[in-house]
Design a protein around this motif. Structure first.
Motif: not given
Length: 207
Positions: A113, A135, A80
């Protein structure tokens, strides 16, 4: 003193010879010489037969373990975006090859999430400033972690375990052969002491 038996002295060692000499006809050849040769041959055959089998079995088990680990990692972590909350240190040698490989741990902010905002520490390139985005891999709890094992890493680790197993079998065989050789040598020296104790009195002369 007359009648005293001198201590036994082992005969001088013969010059190094090939192992096969113990199979030749020789009046000085002892039964232990042949036995040691057969043991060495047996150990060699056993190592040559067992090492590949052990390497395959251990390698297969290692591959299965690392493949399971990689699947679990893919299920429990994901990649992510992370935003730096502070500046990363600058490398003392900008533009060098060392700078390209160096990473510094800094605090970053991530959104899981589930939509929760978390801060964690991740390794980033030198010189990045706050609010830059990178990232990274994180766990379900938002903690920075390593990426899952790749196929190349699984293959490399599997081969490493297989190689270590083969070497271990070979070293075990060498140790077993050395141990049996030591036992047989001590047995030969004990027989030499006994034979010398029986022969020495014939060479002594009363004074």
């Amino acid at each position: 003193m007359a009648g005293e038996i001198p201590p036994a002295q082992p005969p001088p060692g013969p010059p190094p010879r090939p192992v096969l000499w113990r199979w030749r006809r020789n009046p000085l050849r002892r039964r232990t010489d042949r036995l040691q040769t057969w043991i060495g041959l047996g150990v060699l055959i056993a190592v040559l037969a067992a090492a590949p089998v052990a390497a395959v079995l251990v390698g297969d088990a290692a591959r299965g373990h690392y493949e399971d680990t990689a699947r679990h990692q893919l299920q429990t972590r994901y990649e992510t975006n992370a935003t730096l909350t502070e500046d990363a240190p600058r490398h003392p040698e900008p533009g060098s090859d060392e700078e390209k490989q160096t990473r510094y741990p800094v605090e970053v902010r991530v959104v899981t999430r589930e939509g929760r905002t978390r801060t964690t520490r991740a390794e980033v390139r030198p010189g990045l400033t706050a609010d830059n985005t990178v990232r990274i891999w994180i766990t379900a709890d938002g903690e920075a972690t390593e990426r899952p094992l790749t196929s190349e890493e699984i293959r490399s680790r599997t081969m490493g375990w297989a190689l270590l197993t083969a070497i271990g079998v070979a070293l075990t065989g060498a140790a077993a052969h050395a141990l049996t050789g030591l036992v047989l040598r001590r047995r030969n020296l004990a027989h030499w002491d006994t034979a010398w104790a029986e022969t020495a009195p014939r060479w002594t002369t009363p004074t």
